[in-house]
Scaffold this active site. Structure first.
Site, PDB file in Angstrom:
ATOM      1  N   SER A 109       0.832  -1.202   0.000  1.00  0.00           N
ATOM      2  CA  SER A 109       0.000   0.000   0.000  1.00  0.00           C
ATOM      3  C   SER A 109       0.874   1.263   0.000  1.00  0.00           C
ATOM      4  CB  SER A 109      -0.961  -0.038   1.190  1.00  0.00           C
ATOM      5  OG  SER A 109      -2.004   0.899   1.051  1.00  0.00           O
ATOM      6  N   ASP A 157      -9.599  -5.326  -4.638  1.00  0.00           N
ATOM      7  CA  ASP A 157      -9.055  -4.269  -3.776  1.00  0.00           C
ATOM      8  C   ASP A 157      -9.931  -3.017  -3.876  1.00  0.00           C
ATOM      9  OD1 ASP A 157      -7.535  -2.287  -2.502  1.00  0.00           O
ATOM     10  OD2 ASP A 157      -5.643  -3.137  -3.165  1.00  0.00           O
ATOM     11  N   HIS A 189      -7.796  -5.578  -0.181  1.00  0.00           N
ATOM     12  CA  HIS A 189      -6.583  -4.803   0.090  1.00  0.00           C
ATOM     13  C   HIS A 189      -5.804  -5.490   1.203  1.00  0.00           C
ATOM     14  CE1 HIS A 189      -4.219  -1.191  -0.418  1.00  0.00           C
ATOM     15  NE2 HIS A 189      -4.215  -0.964   0.878  1.00  0.00           N
TER      16      HIS A 189
END
Length: 206
Positions: A109, A157, A189
């Site tokens: 991320s 995601d 995610h």
């Protein structure tokens, strides 16, 4: 390096893996992945790096604030903290005695956003960058010099859509860069055992 977690530190490391967590998280979250890397590469130093700032989200750490972040202002926020990121990588390279050509950066991320940005620096700090559920803050205009890039991304995601990883891989391919993209069906995610398997498969490739 305060707050960083050393997963493995052999006496004479032959390679270095640096793991970078997402916003609002801590280095502990990537220790399971780091442990798998340590088993696979007993000659490697493996470190889960802590973001330098307390997160605006109320817990954990961050490299840059996501409050009010937009497509327009994200690149400037990344650029403003990039030198701190590069210094962190250099610091661990000096501490372990491992050069950039034996360094791999693995980010999740926001950690991936920073790792990808570092690959576009005039002197990239690593020869491999892995983006887990990550993206570029803005698509590159030139291929990173001497860096192989791997994108591993869940198709479900909701935070960073997989389409952004696809766009990144397409752009890098068009620029002649070395890049791979693996899409994990149904993964939101996060990092799954399957995505860890894919990561290890990519790292095994010469």
């Amino acid at each position: 390096m305060s707050g960083d977690l050393i997963v493995q530190s052999p006496p004479q490391a032959q390679r270095l893996f640096l793991l970078f967590h997402g916003v609002g998280a801590t280095p502990q979250g990537l220790v399971p992945l780091g442990t798998r890397l340590a088993v696979e590469y007993p000659d490697a130093a493996v470190v889960s790096v802590c973001g330098p700032d307390r997160s605006d989200l109320g817990s954990g750490f961050q490299w840059f604030s996501v409050l009010g972040v937009t497509e327009q202002n994200r690149p400037a926020r990344v650029a403003a903290t990039l030198e701190r990121f590069l210094q962190t990588v250099r610091g661990w390279q000096q501490r372990t005695g491992v050069a950039p050509d034996a360094t791999t950066l693995i980010g999740f991320s926001q950690g991936a956003i920073m790792a990808l940005a570092s690959a576009l620096a005039p002197q990239p700090p690593a020869t491999r960058v892995v983006s887990l559920s990550g993206r570029f803050s803005e698509l590159p205009r030139a291929a990173p010099q001497g860096v192989r890039m791997h994108f591993i991304h869940g198709t479900a995601d909701p935070v960073i859509p997989a389409a952004l990883a696809q766009q990144a891989a397409d752009r890098l391919q068009s620029l002649g860069a070395q890049v791979t993209l693996d899409l994990v069906p149904g993964l939101p995610h996060g990092i799954s055992h399957g995505s860890e398997d894919l990561l290890l498969q990519r790292l095994r490739q010469p």
